[in-house]
Design an enzyme around this catalytic site. Sequence first.
Site, PDB file in Angstrom:
ATOM      1  N   SER A  30       0.834  -1.201   0.000  1.00 20.20           N
ATOM      2  CA  SER A  30       0.000   0.000   0.000  1.00 20.20           C
ATOM      3  C   SER A  30       0.864   1.245   0.000  1.00 20.20           C
ATOM      4  O   SER A  30       1.660   1.461   0.914  1.00 20.20           O
ATOM      5  CB  SER A  30      -0.898   0.011   1.235  1.00 20.20           C
ATOM      6  N   HIS A  76      -1.335  -1.276  -4.344  1.00 18.01           N
ATOM      7  CA  HIS A  76      -2.584  -0.977  -3.637  1.00 18.01           C
ATOM      8  C   HIS A  76      -2.711   0.527  -3.399  1.00 18.01           C
ATOM      9  O   HIS A  76      -1.814   1.146  -2.813  1.00 18.01           O
ATOM     10  CB  HIS A  76      -2.572  -1.743  -2.311  1.00 18.01           C
ATOM     11  N   ASP A  83      -4.958   3.373  -1.641  1.00 15.42           N
ATOM     12  CA  ASP A  83      -5.986   3.613  -0.633  1.00 15.42           C
ATOM     13  C   ASP A  83      -6.592   4.992  -0.826  1.00 15.42           C
ATOM     14  O   ASP A  83      -5.943   6.000  -0.535  1.00 15.42           O
ATOM     15  CB  ASP A  83      -5.372   3.516   0.768  1.00 15.42           C
ATOM     16  N   MET A 103      -9.409   7.593   0.252  1.00 13.92           N
ATOM     17  CA  MET A 103     -10.308   7.893   1.380  1.00 13.92           C
ATOM     18  C   MET A 103     -10.911   9.274   1.211  1.00 13.92           C
ATOM     19  O   MET A 103     -10.230  10.191   0.747  1.00 13.92           O
ATOM     20  CB  MET A 103      -9.519   7.884   2.693  1.00 13.92           C
ATOM     21  N   HIS A 140      -8.530   0.719  -3.616  1.00 12.38           N
ATOM     22  CA  HIS A 140      -9.399   0.404  -2.475  1.00 12.38           C
ATOM     23  C   HIS A 140     -10.141   1.685  -2.142  1.00 12.38           C
ATOM     24  O   HIS A 140      -9.567   2.597  -1.547  1.00 12.38           O
ATOM     25  CB  HIS A 140      -8.513  -0.096  -1.320  1.00 12.38           C
ATOM     26  N   MET A 176     -12.387   3.843  -0.164  1.00  9.97           N
ATOM     27  CA  MET A 176     -13.008   4.039   1.159  1.00  9.97           C
ATOM     28  C   MET A 176     -13.772   5.352   1.086  1.00  9.97           C
ATOM     29  O   MET A 176     -13.417   6.347   1.719  1.00  9.97           O
ATOM     30  CB  MET A 176     -11.928   4.059   2.243  1.00  9.97           C
ATOM     31  N   MET A 192     -11.023  -6.376   5.777  1.00 10.46           N
ATOM     32  CA  MET A 192     -10.199  -5.451   6.553  1.00 10.46           C
ATOM     33  C   MET A 192      -9.841  -6.123   7.875  1.00 10.46           C
ATOM     34  O   MET A 192     -10.718  -6.598   8.596  1.00 10.46           O
ATOM     35  CB  MET A 192     -10.962  -4.150   6.846  1.00 10.46           C
ATOM     36  N   GLY A 201      -9.035   3.361   7.383  1.00  8.45           N
ATOM     37  CA  GLY A 201      -8.814   4.789   7.624  1.00  8.45           C
ATOM     38  C   GLY A 201      -7.358   5.159   7.852  1.00  8.45           C
ATOM     39  O   GLY A 201      -6.939   6.252   7.488  1.00  8.45           O
ATOM     40  N   PHE A 202      -6.609   4.248   8.442  1.00  7.32           N
ATOM     41  CA  PHE A 202      -5.226   4.591   8.796  1.00  7.32           C
ATOM     42  C   PHE A 202      -4.308   3.386   8.612  1.00  7.32           C
ATOM     43  O   PHE A 202      -4.714   2.252   8.891  1.00  7.32           O
ATOM     44  CB  PHE A 202      -5.136   5.047  10.260  1.00  7.32           C
ATOM     45  N   GLY A 203      -3.084   3.656   8.199  1.00  4.63           N
ATOM     46  CA  GLY A 203      -2.058   2.626   8.190  1.00  4.63           C
ATOM     47  C   GLY A 203      -1.490   2.460   9.590  1.00  4.63           C
ATOM     48  O   GLY A 203      -1.789   3.251  10.494  1.00  4.63           O
ATOM     49  N   ASP A 226      -6.287  -6.799   4.455  1.00  4.03           N
ATOM     50  CA  ASP A 226      -5.706  -5.455   4.498  1.00  4.03           C
ATOM     51  C   ASP A 226      -5.723  -4.930   5.929  1.00  4.03           C
ATOM     52  O   ASP A 226      -6.789  -4.768   6.529  1.00  4.03           O
ATOM     53  CB  ASP A 226      -6.554  -4.563   3.578  1.00  4.03           C
ATOM     54  N   GLY A 227      -4.529  -4.646   6.454  1.00  3.48           N
ATOM     55  CA  GLY A 227      -4.415  -3.996   7.755  1.00  3.48           C
ATOM     56  C   GLY A 227      -3.570  -4.782   8.727  1.00  3.48           C
ATOM     57  O   GLY A 227      -3.918  -5.894   9.109  1.00  3.48           O
ATOM     58  N   GLY A 228      -2.433  -4.208   9.114  1.00  2.00           N
ATOM     59  CA  GLY A 228      -1.578  -4.843  10.115  1.00  2.00           C
ATOM     60  C   GLY A 228      -0.930  -6.137   9.653  1.00  2.00           C
ATOM     61  O   GLY A 228      -0.542  -6.967  10.476  1.00  2.00           O
ATOM     62  N   GLY A 254       1.285  -2.204   4.176  1.00  2.00           N
ATOM     63  CA  GLY A 254       1.779  -0.834   4.121  1.00  2.00           C
ATOM     64  C   GLY A 254       3.037  -0.676   4.942  1.00  2.00           C
ATOM     65  O   GLY A 254       4.156  -0.783   4.436  1.00  2.00           O
ATOM     66  N   SER A 255       2.855  -0.498   6.263  1.00  3.10           N
ATOM     67  CA  SER A 255       4.021  -0.218   7.111  1.00  3.10           C
ATOM     68  C   SER A 255       5.051  -1.332   7.100  1.00  3.10           C
ATOM     69  O   SER A 255       6.241  -1.055   7.143  1.00  3.10           O
ATOM     70  CB  SER A 255       3.606   0.050   8.558  1.00  3.10           C
TER      71      SER A 255
END
Length: 214
Positions: free
Chosen positions: A6, A30, A32, A34, A63, A65, A135, A140-142, A173-175, A195-196
């Site tokens: 991402s 990816h 994102d 928003m 994606h 949002m 999700m 909303g946030f990485g 998606d996420g973490g 992402g991170s």
Amino acid sequence: MLIAPSLLAADFMNLRPAVEMLNKGADWIHLDIMDGTLVPNISFGFSVVDPLSKLATKPMDAHLMVVHPERWFERLSQDGVSYVSFHLEAAGRKTSAHIEALHSLGLKAGVAINPDVPVSRLFPYIGKADYFLIMSVFAGFGGQKFIYESLDRIAALREEISRRGHRALIEVDGGVGTGNASALRQAGADILVAGSSVFNSDDPLAAIEALRQA
Ligand code: DX5
Ligand code: ZN
């Protein structure tokens, strides 16, 4: 598994090298998007996606949002985006119509849900959507912590897809990182968004490869 890093976690002052790196190592890129209404944050829009799309050589995965996601389908297809997911929470009863609208533009259609939406609400779209985006944090946030219950949700969706003899893909998606990638694969995930864990790594290409091999 396919890895879709991402760009939300990239250095926005240096998006060109970020995309060039992803062109080397990612399966999908990816994006994102928003709107500050469906989710409590604003990321980037077409003033960023348009130039990135000229640089990207890997399939782009948008994606959305946003509320009224259908307003942007045509513009995304003009940018050469291949995969577009929108949130069930935004689409409601228009979900099937949105999937058809994406297909008529030649795009692959994904339906996304946040962690508080029962996974069974995706079941009516098995056989219609090309992929589902589960999700594993609230959109909303990485940089948020992976919600472990997501593994059961992925497994339940995978089982229902198989039971019906369909082949839809599951994207998570996420973490996502090397600590949970193998559990995600075992639960039935096909595509990992990261992402991170990619962009905060000293060696993002190695981080992508480690996720792929997990
Ligand atoms: C969150 C986005 C994610 C996010 C993932 O709303 O949909 O794609 O960028 O970031 P990490 O991998 O840092 O959780
Ligand atoms: Zn995302």
